[in-house]
Scaffold this motif. Structure first.
Motif, PDB file in Angstrom:
ATOM      1  N   ARG A 140     -10.622   9.269  -1.885  1.00 40.60           N
ATOM      2  CA  ARG A 140      -9.755  10.857  -1.812  1.00 40.60           C
ATOM      3  C   ARG A 140      -9.539  11.429  -0.977  1.00 40.60           C
ATOM      4  O   ARG A 140      -9.157  12.682  -0.382  1.00 40.60           O
ATOM      5  N   ARG A 141     -11.931  11.828  -0.652  1.00 43.81           N
ATOM      6  CA  ARG A 141     -11.713  12.766   0.667  1.00 43.81           C
ATOM      7  C   ARG A 141     -10.893  12.187   2.112  1.00 43.81           C
ATOM      8  O   ARG A 141     -10.342  12.952   2.469  1.00 43.81           O
ATOM      9  N   ALA A 142     -10.780  11.123   2.480  1.00 43.46           N
ATOM     10  CA  ALA A 142     -10.434  10.620   3.698  1.00 43.46           C
ATOM     11  C   ALA A 142      -8.872  10.906   3.633  1.00 43.46           C
ATOM     12  O   ALA A 142      -8.810  11.525   4.551  1.00 43.46           O
ATOM     13  N   ARG A 143      -8.260  10.865   2.413  1.00 44.26           N
ATOM     14  CA  ARG A 143      -7.272  10.893   2.442  1.00 44.26           C
ATOM     15  C   ARG A 143      -7.084  13.030   3.070  1.00 44.26           C
ATOM     16  O   ARG A 143      -5.559  12.632   3.600  1.00 44.26           O
ATOM     17  N   GLU A 144      -7.364  13.030   2.212  1.00 44.34           N
ATOM     18  CA  GLU A 144      -6.977  14.480   2.037  1.00 44.34           C
ATOM     19  C   GLU A 144      -7.410  15.642   3.831  1.00 44.34           C
ATOM     20  O   GLU A 144      -6.761  15.474   4.582  1.00 44.34           O
ATOM     21  N   LYS A 145      -8.069  14.605   4.547  1.00 43.47           N
ATOM     22  CA  LYS A 145      -8.596  14.852   5.815  1.00 43.47           C
ATOM     23  C   LYS A 145      -7.727  14.387   6.757  1.00 43.47           C
ATOM     24  O   LYS A 145      -7.128  15.490   7.991  1.00 43.47           O
ATOM     25  N   THR A 146      -7.278  13.391   6.778  1.00 48.89           N
ATOM     26  CA  THR A 146      -5.711  12.642   7.466  1.00 48.89           C
ATOM     27  C   THR A 146      -4.449  13.230   6.908  1.00 48.89           C
ATOM     28  O   THR A 146      -3.462  13.168   7.532  1.00 48.89           O
ATOM     29  N   GLY A 147      -4.149  14.482   5.858  1.00 43.22           N
ATOM     30  CA  GLY A 147      -3.430  14.630   5.617  1.00 43.22           C
ATOM     31  C   GLY A 147      -2.127  14.614   4.583  1.00 43.22           C
ATOM     32  O   GLY A 147      -0.957  14.528   5.002  1.00 43.22           O
ATOM     33  N   MET A 148      -2.573  13.265   3.930  1.00 41.28           N
ATOM     34  CA  MET A 148      -1.918  12.524   3.261  1.00 41.28           C
ATOM     35  C   MET A 148      -2.258  11.844   1.690  1.00 41.28           C
ATOM     36  O   MET A 148      -3.007  11.254   1.262  1.00 41.28           O
ATOM     37  N   PRO A 149      -2.327  13.306   1.112  1.00 42.66           N
ATOM     38  CA  PRO A 149      -2.527  13.600   0.076  1.00 42.66           C
ATOM     39  C   PRO A 149      -1.857  12.919  -1.154  1.00 42.66           C
ATOM     40  O   PRO A 149      -2.519  12.424  -2.223  1.00 42.66           O
ATOM     41  N   TRP A 150      -0.083  12.489  -1.091  1.00 38.86           N
ATOM     42  CA  TRP A 150       0.378  11.285  -1.400  1.00 38.86           C
ATOM     43  C   TRP A 150       0.352  10.028  -1.782  1.00 38.86           C
ATOM     44  O   TRP A 150       0.258   9.316  -2.386  1.00 38.86           O
ATOM     45  N   LEU A 151      -0.658   9.231  -0.785  1.00 37.85           N
ATOM     46  CA  LEU A 151      -1.082   8.021  -0.452  1.00 37.85           C
ATOM     47  C   LEU A 151      -2.154   7.827  -1.378  1.00 37.85           C
ATOM     48  O   LEU A 151      -3.109   8.270  -2.183  1.00 37.85           O
ATOM     49  N   ARG A 152      -1.819   6.464  -1.870  1.00 42.48           N
ATOM     50  CA  ARG A 152      -2.617   5.861  -3.445  1.00 42.48           C
ATOM     51  C   ARG A 152      -3.225   4.388  -2.423  1.00 42.48           C
ATOM     52  O   ARG A 152      -2.979   4.249  -1.391  1.00 42.48           O
ATOM     53  N   PHE A 153      -3.830   4.138  -3.101  1.00 42.36           N
ATOM     54  CA  PHE A 153      -4.562   3.022  -2.370  1.00 42.36           C
ATOM     55  C   PHE A 153      -4.130   1.701  -2.424  1.00 42.36           C
ATOM     56  O   PHE A 153      -4.266   1.227  -1.488  1.00 42.36           O
ATOM     57  N   HIS A 154      -3.354   1.807  -3.296  1.00 45.36           N
ATOM     58  CA  HIS A 154      -2.668   0.440  -3.352  1.00 45.36           C
ATOM     59  C   HIS A 154      -1.779   1.202  -2.349  1.00 45.36           C
ATOM     60  O   HIS A 154      -0.749  -0.479  -1.773  1.00 45.36           O
ATOM     61  N   ASP A 155      -1.381   2.229  -1.880  1.00 46.21           N
ATOM     62  CA  ASP A 155      -0.129   1.841  -1.165  1.00 46.21           C
ATOM     63  C   ASP A 155      -0.814   0.860   0.305  1.00 46.21           C
ATOM     64  O   ASP A 155       0.112   0.197   1.388  1.00 46.21           O
ATOM     65  N   LEU A 156      -1.675   0.420   1.277  1.00 49.18           N
ATOM     66  CA  LEU A 156      -2.524  -0.239   1.758  1.00 49.18           C
ATOM     67  C   LEU A 156      -2.361  -1.393   1.996  1.00 49.18           C
ATOM     68  O   LEU A 156      -2.573  -2.136   2.656  1.00 49.18           O
ATOM     69  N   ARG A 157      -2.310  -1.731   0.399  1.00 53.52           N
ATOM     70  CA  ARG A 157      -2.451  -2.781  -0.147  1.00 53.52           C
ATOM     71  C   ARG A 157      -0.909  -3.433   1.114  1.00 53.52           C
ATOM     72  O   ARG A 157      -0.153  -4.769   1.408  1.00 53.52           O
ATOM     73  N   HIS A 158      -0.101  -2.927   0.577  1.00 52.41           N
ATOM     74  CA  HIS A 158       1.772  -3.236   1.004  1.00 52.41           C
ATOM     75  C   HIS A 158       1.426  -2.733   2.864  1.00 52.41           C
ATOM     76  O   HIS A 158       2.761  -3.654   3.219  1.00 52.41           O
ATOM     77  N   SER A 159       0.842  -1.842   3.218  1.00 52.32           N
ATOM     78  CA  SER A 159       0.902  -1.929   4.196  1.00 52.32           C
ATOM     79  C   SER A 159      -0.052  -3.334   5.164  1.00 52.32           C
ATOM     80  O   SER A 159       0.697  -3.381   6.170  1.00 52.32           O
ATOM     81  N   ALA A 160      -0.591  -3.518   4.698  1.00 53.41           N
ATOM     82  CA  ALA A 160      -1.645  -5.173   4.932  1.00 53.41           C
ATOM     83  C   ALA A 160      -0.379  -6.065   4.607  1.00 53.41           C
ATOM     84  O   ALA A 160      -0.177  -6.684   6.302  1.00 53.41           O
ATOM     85  N   ALA A 161       0.617  -6.411   3.682  1.00 49.29           N
ATOM     86  CA  ALA A 161       1.010  -7.309   3.971  1.00 49.29           C
ATOM     87  C   ALA A 161       2.525  -7.131   4.784  1.00 49.29           C
ATOM     88  O   ALA A 161       2.350  -8.502   5.590  1.00 49.29           O
ATOM     89  N   SER A 162       2.678  -5.678   4.790  1.00 41.95           N
ATOM     90  CA  SER A 162       3.882  -5.468   5.833  1.00 41.95           C
ATOM     91  C   SER A 162       3.359  -6.432   7.401  1.00 41.95           C
ATOM     92  O   SER A 162       4.213  -6.524   8.158  1.00 41.95           O
ATOM     93  N   ALA A 163       1.737  -5.562   7.712  1.00 41.08           N
ATOM     94  CA  ALA A 163       1.451  -5.955   8.728  1.00 41.08           C
ATOM     95  C   ALA A 163       1.555  -7.238   9.054  1.00 41.08           C
ATOM     96  O   ALA A 163       1.843  -7.463  10.341  1.00 41.08           O
ATOM     97  N   MET A 164       0.938  -8.834   7.618  1.00 40.89           N
ATOM     98  CA  MET A 164       0.598  -9.437   8.581  1.00 40.89           C
ATOM     99  C   MET A 164       2.206 -10.054   8.674  1.00 40.89           C
ATOM    100  O   MET A 164       2.270 -10.942   9.481  1.00 40.89           O
ATOM    101  N   ILE A 165       3.169 -10.079   7.647  1.00 40.45           N
ATOM    102  CA  ILE A 165       4.326 -10.423   7.621  1.00 40.45           C
ATOM    103  C   ILE A 165       5.149 -10.534   8.900  1.00 40.45           C
ATOM    104  O   ILE A 165       5.314 -10.367   9.983  1.00 40.45           O
ATOM    105  N   ASN A 166       4.689  -8.900   9.700  1.00 39.85           N
ATOM    106  CA  ASN A 166       5.225  -8.694  10.932  1.00 39.85           C
ATOM    107  C   ASN A 166       4.913  -9.198  12.250  1.00 39.85           C
ATOM    108  O   ASN A 166       4.907  -9.227  13.464  1.00 39.85           O
ATOM    109  N   ALA A 167       3.399  -9.525  11.867  1.00 39.96           N
ATOM    110  CA  ALA A 167       2.872 -10.302  13.057  1.00 39.96           C
ATOM    111  C   ALA A 167       2.772 -12.154  13.036  1.00 39.96           C
ATOM    112  O   ALA A 167       1.991 -12.646  14.249  1.00 39.96           O
ATOM    113  N   GLY A 168       3.642 -12.521  11.905  1.00 35.90           N
ATOM    114  CA  GLY A 168       4.021 -14.130  12.395  1.00 35.90           C
ATOM    115  C   GLY A 168       3.179 -14.416  10.833  1.00 35.90           C
ATOM    116  O   GLY A 168       3.143 -15.545  11.434  1.00 35.90           O
ATOM    117  N   VAL A 169       2.670 -13.896   9.633  1.00 39.86           N
ATOM    118  CA  VAL A 169       1.759 -14.450   9.225  1.00 39.86           C
ATOM    119  C   VAL A 169       2.427 -15.414   7.590  1.00 39.86           C
ATOM    120  O   VAL A 169       3.463 -14.253   7.429  1.00 39.86           O
TER     121      VAL A 169
END
Length: 89
Positions: A12-41
């Protein structure tokens, strides 16, 4: 449970400091999955990393794999200025 509380607090502290108060922890899972797929995993590996118990959960990301494949196919045949002209056999 204590560690999860600390992680949540720091997140929560990090997302406030980065100006992304809307970001949920679960969003990171989706971002990681997208990055892996786009990298050919492959989807099986992505599912294992995310801890999915069935392939059905991971199939949500299959459209990203399709998009990556389409982009790769679109690059085929584009003229590369550094490539020597080759004749087909």
């Amino acid at each position: 449970m204590r560690d999860q509380s600390k992680i949540g607090k720091y997140f929560r502290r990090a997302r406030e400091k980065t100006g992304m108060p809307w970001l949920r922890f679960h969003d990171l899972r989706h971002s990681a999955a997208s990055a892996m797929i786009n990298a050919g995993v492959d989807l099986y590996t992505v599912g294992a990393v995310l801890g999915h118990k069935s392939a059905a959960s991971t199939k949500r990301y299959s459209h990203l794999a399709t998009d990556s494949l389409r982009a790769a196919l679109e690059r085929i045949g584009q003229k590369n200025p550094h490539q020597n002209k080759m004749r087909a056999a």
